[in-house]
Design a protein around this motif. Structure first.
Motif, PDB file in Angstrom:
ATOM      1  N   GLU A   1     -10.079 -39.911  21.352  1.00 41.87           N
ATOM      2  CA  GLU A   1      -8.991 -40.883  21.537  1.00 41.87           C
ATOM      3  C   GLU A   1      -8.663 -41.650  20.252  1.00 41.87           C
ATOM      4  OE1 GLU A   1     -12.766 -43.232  22.311  1.00 41.87           O
ATOM      5  OE2 GLU A   1     -12.113 -41.191  22.634  1.00 41.87           O
TER       6      GLU A   1
ATOM      7  N   ARG B   1      -7.389 -43.527  17.087  1.00 38.29           N
ATOM      8  CA  ARG B   1      -6.084 -44.097  16.727  1.00 38.29           C
ATOM      9  C   ARG B   1      -6.211 -44.769  15.365  1.00 38.29           C
ATOM     10  NH1 ARG B   1      -4.711 -41.063  19.884  1.00 38.29           N
ATOM     11  NH2 ARG B   1      -3.482 -41.328  21.754  1.00 38.29           N
TER      12      ARG B   1
ATOM     13  N   ASP C   1      -2.376 -40.689  16.307  1.00 37.50           N
ATOM     14  CA  ASP C   1      -3.532 -39.938  16.816  1.00 37.50           C
ATOM     15  C   ASP C   1      -4.207 -39.125  15.708  1.00 37.50           C
ATOM     16  OD1 ASP C   1      -1.898 -37.700  16.421  1.00 37.50           O
ATOM     17  OD2 ASP C   1      -1.534 -37.406  18.550  1.00 37.50           O
TER      18      ASP C   1
END
Length: 124
Positions: free
Chosen positions: A31, A33, A43
């Motif tokens: 996940e 970021r 991403d």
């Protein structure tokens, strides 16, 4: 034994500097970021597209400060990119389950031949 958040982030930087893309990817949470003044929570794939190639220009990389807590690491570093140019940034890394889950970059000053070089903000 699990690595501390600081150890994870230092391994991330070492792999980036050594241009070990697979190792950097292994250290990133699914996940992941990345946020900077130019990027809004991009991403993993977008990070590799935008942020991987500029690492080839780095001639020197020095960690100046590191402050860690249970799940976060602030790292201030200075990078020389050639032609007498260098810059300093601070990054906040969130580490979850031994992986870098997010990075927030705070741009610092830029230098040319050791002297402060004012930058013009990008126009959008």
């Amino acid at each position: 034994m699990a690595k501390s958040p600081e150890e994870v982030v230092r391994a991330f930087y070492r792999a980036y500097r050594a241009r070990e893309r697979d190792e950097v990817g292994r250290l990133m949470a699914p996940e992941f970021r990345f946020t900077s003044p130019y990027d809004d929570a991009i991403d993993r794939e977008t990070w590799f597209e935008r942020c991987w190639a500029p690492g080839d220009q780095q001639q020197d990389f020095q960690i100046e400060r590191c402050v860690a807590s249970e799940d976060a690491v602030y790292m201030t570093y200075k990078v020389a990119v050639g032609g007498g140019k260098s810059f300093r940034n601070t990054e906040l890394h969130r580490v979850r389950d031994g992986l870098v889950a997010s990075v927030h970059v705070f741009f610092g000053e830029t230098f040319s031949n050791g002297k402060f070089a004012a930058q013009t903000p990008p126009v959008k």
